[in-house]
Write a protein that holds these residues in place. Structure first.
Motif, PDB file in Angstrom:
ATOM      1  N   SER A  91      -2.418  -4.178  47.020  1.00 15.36           N
ATOM      2  CA  SER A  91      -2.495  -3.352  46.357  1.00 15.36           C
ATOM      3  C   SER A  91      -0.427  -3.266  45.176  1.00 15.36           C
ATOM      4  O   SER A  91       0.145  -3.627  46.332  1.00 15.36           O
TER       5      SER A  91
ATOM      6  N   GLU B 286       1.059   1.132  44.518  1.00 17.70           N
ATOM      7  CA  GLU B 286      -0.100   2.321  45.347  1.00 17.70           C
ATOM      8  C   GLU B 286      -1.437   1.311  44.346  1.00 17.70           C
ATOM      9  O   GLU B 286      -2.328   2.917  44.450  1.00 17.70           O
ATOM     10  N   VAL B 287      -1.458   0.994  43.736  1.00 21.80           N
ATOM     11  CA  VAL B 287      -2.455   1.058  43.049  1.00 21.80           C
ATOM     12  C   VAL B 287      -3.266  -0.297  43.559  1.00 21.80           C
ATOM     13  O   VAL B 287      -2.857  -1.557  43.204  1.00 21.80           O
TER      14      VAL B 287
END
Length: 156
Positions: A88, A91-92
């Motif tokens: 990630s 946080e993606v």
């Protein structure tokens, strides 16, 4: 015997030529209004009783170190690697674990600026190859300010 044959023929003729009144068919209708009311009530009940908090944080058990925490930059890129080796960036989650995907995601987040600090946060059980792949992708893009997130031994 002759009388019996006449009786059978007479009953056959009577049923063949008698006109019976047909029953009128009534259309069977299903009233959907109560069904729709019940479905809407169930929908409202589940909408009201469901919580909509979505916890998408990744659970990571950080490795330990005894060094002091560094200062936090205003703009930074964080590569998070889970226990199973999935990545990630800020946080993606990424769609796959290929180095090309990691490089394009870092390039997109950094807007081509390789002076932005890059932080690698990996679970303590993450395969070493996953961490090396993330650092290799950052190195190929020219990032030199790399750091690895750890926790202090006293934080246990």
């Amino acid at each position: 015997m002759i009388g019996r044959v006449e009786l059978i023929q007479h009953s056959w003729v009577a049923t063949k030529f008698m006109k019976f009144a047909r029953r009128q068919r009534t259309d069977v209708e299903v009233n959907l209004t109560p069904l729709i009311d019940v479905v809407f009530l169930l929908l409202i009940f589940f909408m009201v009783s469901t919580t909509f908090s979505k916890d998408t944080r990744i659970s990571i058990d950080l490795p330990e170190a005894s060094a002091e925490a560094g200062r936090i930059a205003k703009k930074q890129i964080e590569i998070t690697i889970t226990r199973d080796g999935s990545y990630s960036i800020n946080e993606v989650p990424l769609v796959n674990n290929k180095i090309e995907t990691i490089k394009s995601a870092i390039q997109k987040v950094s807007d081509g600026d390789s002076t932005v600090p890059l932080i690698v946060t990996a679970d303590s059980a993450t395969p070493h190859q996953s961490v090396v792949t993330a650092m290799d992708a950052a190195g190929q893009l020219g990032f030199v300010h790399l750091s690895i997130t750890t926790r202090n031994k006293s934080e246990q």
